[in-house]
Structures are given as structure tokens and as C-alpha cells.
Design a protein around this motif. Structure first.
Motif, PDB file in Angstrom:
ATOM      1  N   UNK A   1       0.869  -1.181   0.000  1.00 19.16           N
ATOM      2  CA  UNK A   1       0.000   0.000   0.000  1.00 19.16           C
ATOM      3  C   UNK A   1       0.901   1.225   0.000  1.00 19.16           C
ATOM      4  N   UNK A   2       0.714   2.086  -0.977  1.00 24.55           N
ATOM      5  CA  UNK A   2       1.551   3.278  -1.118  1.00 24.55           C
ATOM      6  C   UNK A   2       0.909   4.426  -0.344  1.00 24.55           C
ATOM      7  N   UNK A   3       1.745   5.143   0.338  1.00 20.40           N
ATOM      8  CA  UNK A   3       1.265   6.236   1.189  1.00 20.40           C
ATOM      9  C   UNK A   3       1.766   7.551   0.617  1.00 20.40           C
ATOM     10  N   UNK A   4       0.824   8.473   0.387  1.00 22.46           N
ATOM     11  CA  UNK A   4       1.174   9.803  -0.095  1.00 22.46           C
ATOM     12  C   UNK A   4       0.523  10.831   0.814  1.00 22.46           C
ATOM     13  N   UNK A   5       1.296  11.790   1.253  1.00 20.51           N
ATOM     14  CA  UNK A   5       0.779  12.814   2.160  1.00 20.51           C
ATOM     15  C   UNK A   5       0.152  12.166   3.393  1.00 20.51           C
ATOM     16  N   UNK A   6       0.855  11.157   3.918  1.00 20.56           N
ATOM     17  CA  UNK A   6       0.426  10.468   5.140  1.00 20.56           C
ATOM     18  C   UNK A   6      -0.916   9.770   4.996  1.00 20.56           C
ATOM     19  N   UNK A   7      -1.384   9.585   3.765  1.00 21.18           N
ATOM     20  CA  UNK A   7      -2.660   8.899   3.554  1.00 21.18           C
ATOM     21  C   UNK A   7      -2.423   7.739   2.600  1.00 21.18           C
ATOM     22  N   UNK A   8      -3.029   6.598   2.833  1.00 26.71           N
ATOM     23  CA  UNK A   8      -2.919   5.512   1.849  1.00 26.71           C
ATOM     24  C   UNK A   8      -3.663   5.896   0.580  1.00 26.71           C
ATOM     25  N   UNK A   9      -3.045   5.674  -0.574  1.00 23.18           N
ATOM     26  CA  UNK A   9      -3.659   6.126  -1.826  1.00 23.18           C
ATOM     27  C   UNK A   9      -3.786   5.029  -2.869  1.00 23.18           C
ATOM     28  N   UNK A  10      -2.860   4.095  -2.908  1.00 23.31           N
ATOM     29  CA  UNK A  10      -2.907   3.083  -3.951  1.00 23.31           C
ATOM     30  C   UNK A  10      -2.439   1.757  -3.375  1.00 23.31           C
ATOM     31  N   UNK A  11      -2.934   0.692  -3.989  1.00 23.61           N
ATOM     32  CA  UNK A  11      -2.422  -0.635  -3.651  1.00 23.61           C
ATOM     33  C   UNK A  11      -1.754  -1.216  -4.890  1.00 23.61           C
ATOM     34  N   UNK A  12      -0.518  -1.655  -4.741  1.00 24.58           N
ATOM     35  CA  UNK A  12       0.241  -2.208  -5.865  1.00 24.58           C
ATOM     36  C   UNK A  12       0.530  -3.670  -5.586  1.00 24.58           C
ATOM     37  N   UNK A  13       0.164  -4.545  -6.519  1.00 25.58           N
ATOM     38  CA  UNK A  13       0.427  -5.975  -6.370  1.00 25.58           C
ATOM     39  C   UNK A  13       1.309  -6.431  -7.516  1.00 25.58           C
ATOM     40  N   UNK A  14       2.243  -7.300  -7.180  1.00 22.15           N
ATOM     41  CA  UNK A  14       3.177  -7.812  -8.176  1.00 22.15           C
ATOM     42  C   UNK A  14       3.125  -9.332  -8.139  1.00 22.15           C
ATOM     43  N   UNK A  15       2.789  -9.930  -9.290  1.00 26.37           N
ATOM     44  CA  UNK A  15       2.791 -11.395  -9.375  1.00 26.37           C
ATOM     45  C   UNK A  15       3.962 -11.863 -10.231  1.00 26.37           C
ATOM     46  N   UNK A  16       4.702 -12.830  -9.752  1.00 23.58           N
ATOM     47  CA  UNK A  16       5.792 -13.418 -10.538  1.00 23.58           C
ATOM     48  C   UNK A  16       5.657 -14.929 -10.548  1.00 23.58           C
ATOM     49  N   UNK A  17       5.991 -15.576 -11.667  1.00 23.15           N
ATOM     50  CA  UNK A  17       6.106 -17.037 -11.644  1.00 23.15           C
ATOM     51  C   UNK A  17       7.157 -17.437 -10.621  1.00 23.15           C
ATOM     52  N   UNK A  18       6.961 -18.605 -10.017  1.00 23.55           N
ATOM     53  CA  UNK A  18       7.860 -19.011  -8.928  1.00 23.55           C
ATOM     54  C   UNK A  18       9.312 -19.093  -9.394  1.00 23.55           C
ATOM     55  N   UNK A  19       9.520 -19.572 -10.639  1.00 20.61           N
ATOM     56  CA  UNK A  19      10.906 -19.713 -11.096  1.00 20.61           C
ATOM     57  C   UNK A  19      11.577 -18.353 -11.270  1.00 20.61           C
ATOM     58  N   UNK A  20      10.797 -17.313 -11.410  1.00 17.97           N
ATOM     59  CA  UNK A  20      11.401 -15.986 -11.556  1.00 17.97           C
ATOM     60  C   UNK A  20      11.655 -15.332 -10.202  1.00 17.97           C
ATOM     61  N   UNK A  21      10.969 -15.799  -9.174  1.00 14.32           N
ATOM     62  CA  UNK A  21      11.169 -15.185  -7.862  1.00 14.32           C
ATOM     63  C   UNK A  21      12.306 -15.847  -7.103  1.00 14.32           C
ATOM     64  N   UNK A  22      12.686 -17.046  -7.507  1.00 17.22           N
ATOM     65  CA  UNK A  22      13.777 -17.741  -6.803  1.00 17.22           C
ATOM     66  C   UNK A  22      15.102 -17.002  -6.977  1.00 17.22           C
TER      67      UNK A  22
END
Lengths: 243, 243
Positions: free
Chosen positions: A132-153
Motif C-alpha cells: 500500500x503506497x502512502x502519499x501525504x500520510x494517507x494511503x492512496x494506492x495498492x500495488x500488487x506484483x505477481x511473478x512465476x515461482x521460477x522468476x522469484x527464486x
DNA sequence: CGCTCAAACTTGGTAAAACAACCTGTCGGG
DNA sequence: CCCGACAGGTTGTTTTACCAAGTTTGAGCG
């Protein structure tokens, strides 16, 4: 020493003509000097003039018509609006550059839409990193990142610590993959109760959901970024030529 | 007669190299033949070869590196996804080509957002033409077109009849204005009761609202198109290179 | 054997020339 | 007066030539 490399002549010509168009010396709609005139004025050869005029045409400053000449269109107004691409920043900038809170980092079953974007089987496992990204002390956006398992290793993405390096550079140096382009899908939906709470938004305000499938030059999907934007606080802007 | 104009040599070379890349003769990652080799094989001059390779580089087929050579990237996968631009179709196609129902056509006070996009005073008057588009016997989208009053005078847009001509061509021939590019804003909101009824959608599903400001080459706004899409039935797709 | 440096490759940029295709006037002749 | 031929302008395409800059390779020397 004087190792400052001078820009090539055709690029200098491009800049000179751009200045003249912006200053009104060559007003929009008027006819540009012919190739022959430009050759004499700037003391360059014809290929150099043509190269400069080709750049100006491709950038939208002028348009040419065989047999008549080249017409001034003016400074390309479209280039002035730079599109805001949610997700772009999260791929190149380190997480430490924007305040935020990591709320999830682990292997999960893929939602249908994300699985389709990754060319993976639905409900197969992949690594999810959500912030959750915080701007001006307020939560503003949620960012999710999905990777295949072989790429996260073998990466630091699986750690709970904020990344001090951009994800793009991180994956390039450790896994050798190169980001090339992004296929973006934009939808809208109502937030879940949890999402509304995490983003500090009313429950009757919709979410703009932006899915970005990051692919390499051959079109193979590498990772998927999802950005959730409360619609009362964000909007997307873009510009494109009318066909 | 044989009036079929042959394409220029550099364009033929572009096509030949594209075919070889697609057929696997030049696989991705490999080194393209050098300029000298291409000159000999195709019996053309160096500027011709360079012109063809420049086109291929600008289209993303290859990338070049001074001193080493040109590397094959493969068919540009980004070009395969054509973005869906709501509003584009309504500007070029006649209304008679898509079934729909005209629900409003007259002068109204401008909403704030539309006034800002038109560089007009808020609440000033403009002409509004609003239509519900029907696909598969179901209402699917609402398209609204705002024009400054001086641009609507003398056109058939003020009539209640469906246009047999595209709006772009209509305004070009009668008012002499030329569309150049569109600045697009995307937001989401809940539908009003009337909108939900006209679009045949549930009241708890959000709307994707796409505002497109159509401008000429100098950036002057001409008309504004608003497209309302029920989010459960539509989504937007686009592709762009990662910077 | 290892290092240096020059030669030979690559692409990038500039110059000079010619022909082709296209547009727009002018100047005749009908 | 009208209309076609023609001359002169424009951009588009192709060729030949040379130099500059970056990379690789290998020969030669220590």
C-alpha cells in the motif's frame, strides 16, 4: 581536453528549425524553405537536410507533400501531455523511494485474470508481493506484483524488506530477463471490505483496477502488476493521434 | 498498361528481412548480416540498406549497436495488440452503421469537467448530442458529444436524425476543422438512476467513464466525447513500451 | 605465456550527384 | 475563352564516396 562531443549536424538543424517554428518565424500553415534554400543557408548537404526534415516529420512538427513543399504544423501539442502509467514507476524505482507498507509477500494461488495474463494455469501457484503506497500520510494506492515461482527464486523479492533497487533492474541483473513492453487492461469494480479499509476509502466509491502484463520482446509474459486506485482520488490520462 | 507502382527498393528490403525473421532464418538474438553483406546479396547501395534497417529499428524488429552489429529482436509483439479506443469509432463512422437510440440533442450548460476540456467557462452553453449504442439487441454504451455552439451551427448534428456521415468528415467538410489527436481521461463512478436504467445495468455496478478531448494540431480543443461503459461488460486494453 | 596495440571489422554521419514523381504556374494554339 | 503542352519548381529515391567512432581479433613483443 574538449571531449564534449558535438551533436551531429542534422540534429543541430532539427533544433534550429524547432526554435524558428516556436518563435513564430515559421508560423503554422506556412511553407518551410525548400531543401535547396536550407542547403545554402546552413551550408550542409542535401542528405543532412533531408535527415533533419525526416525527424521533424516523424515528430509531427511538419508534414510534407511531394511536388509542393513542407508545411509547418507547429509544436506537436500531443507530446506535451505525458501519460501517467501506473505501474511504470513501481517497476523502475526502488520501493524505498516512496513510503508505503508491505502487506503481503508469499506464494499464493493465481486469480483467473492474472493467470491468463501470465499464460499460466488458473489456481497454479505464483509469488505475490503487495504494497500500500502512502502519499501525504494517507494511503492512496495498492500495488500488487505477481511473478512465476521460477522468476522469484534467488531474488530479494521474497523478503519482507523494502527493495532498495528497482524491480526491473533487480530481475535483469539476477535473472537476465529484459522488460520490453506492457499490455494494460483497465477495469472498474467495487472494493472489498478489506480493500476499502486498507485504502481508507468509502465503501460506495468504485476502484479503478489497472492490470499491466510486463512482457519481453518476444511477447512472453514475465510479471503482472495490478494497481488499485480509488476512483474519487485518481484518474488516468493519455494522448494518441486520431487515425 | 502495368500502372501498378512498384514499392521502393528499401521497402522491398524491409519486407524481405521481416519474412526472414518471421521464418526463423534470422532467429531472435542472432546477429543480422552486416551492411556490406546485405549490399552484395541484394545488389543495392549502402544508403538503401541503411534506410531499410532504420525502418526495422524504428518498428522494433532489430536493435543496432555501433561497432558490433544489428541484433534481431523478433516480430514486435507489442504491435499485435491493437488498443481499443472508445470514441474513435464514433468520430469516423456514421451513426447509421451502428444501431442505437438518440436520447438527447440540444444546447445545455456544460459540466465542469467538459468545460475544462473545451477551454470554456463552466456552465456556459454548448451543444450536446447523446446516444445509447445497442449491441446484440442490448444497450451497452452511452456516447455523448459536446461541441461549442459556433461549431454546431450549420451542421446536421443539431437534427434529431441519425448521421449518415462520420462526425470527423462532417465537421471537416462543413467547418474546415481537422482532428489531430485526442487527450483521454479515464475515471470510474457509480451510475445515476437514469443511466442505470438506460443502460440496463444493475445499480451497484460502477461505470467506466472515458472523456476524450479532440484537438487540432495546435492543441485547440474542438469537441469532447464521453463514453460510459458498464464495468461488468467492458474493459480497456492498451500496450506501450517500457521506458 | 600474457600483455599491448594495431589492424580489420562493425555502424554512424556527411558530401555530391543524378533521376523520378508530382504540383503549379505560363504560354500557346485551338 | 478554354484547354492542353510545357517549363520550372518541389520532394522522393538511389548511387558513389569518404571519414568518424566503437568493437573485436590477432599478431607481435616483452
Amino acid at each position: 581536453m574538449s571531449l564534449e562531443s558535438v551533436p551531429p549536424k542534422y540534429a543541430q538543424l532539427v533544433q534550429a528549425l524547432q526554435r524558428r517554428i516556436e518563435s513564430g518565424t515559421y508560423p503554422p500553415g506556412s511553407l518551410l524553405p525548400s531543401e535547396h534554400q536550407l542547403i545554402q543557408e546552413f551550408s550542409v548537404s542535401r542528405p543532412t537536410v533531408v535527415a533533419a526534415l525526416r525527424v521533424l516529420r516523424e515528430q509531427g512538427w511538419i508534414e510534407s507533400q511531394q511536388g509542393k513543399g513542407r508545411f509547418v504544423r507547429g509544436r506537436p501539442a500531443m507530446a506535451a501531455v505525458e501519460p501517467n502509467r501506473p505501474g511504470q514507476a513501481y517497476l523502475t524505482n526502488p520501493e524505498t523511494s516512496t513510503p508505503g507498507e508491505l502487506i503481503e509477500a508469499g506464494a499464493v494461488a493465481l486469480p483467473n485474470r492474472v493467470a491468463a495474463l501470465l499464460d499460466a494455469q488458473p489456481k497454479s501457484k505464483a509469488f505475490l508481493r503487495r504494497r500500500v503506497v502512502i502519499r501525504d500520510s494517507e494511503p492512496t494506492e495498492q500495488v500488487s506484483l505477481w511473478l512465476p515461482l521460477e522468476l522469484s527464486e534467488g531474488t530479494s523479492l521474497t523478503s519482507g524488506e523494502p527493495l532498495r533497487e528497482g524491480i526491473r533492474e533487480h530481475l535483469r541483473s539476477r535473472k537476465g530477463v529484459r522488460f520490453d513492453h506492457i499490455v494494460e487492461q483497465i477495469t472498474a469494480r467495487m472494493p472489498t471490505a478489506q480493500e476499502a479499509k486498507q485504502l481508507g476509502m468509502p465503501k460506495n466509491v468504485p476502484l479503478l483496477a489497472v492490470f499491466g502484463a510486463v512482457r519481453d520482446a518476444s511477447g512472453r509474459p514475465l510479471v503482472v502488476v495490478e494497481v488499485l486506485l480509488p476512483a474519487d482520488r485518481h484518474e488516468l490520462e493519455d494522448a494518441y493521434p486520431v487515425s
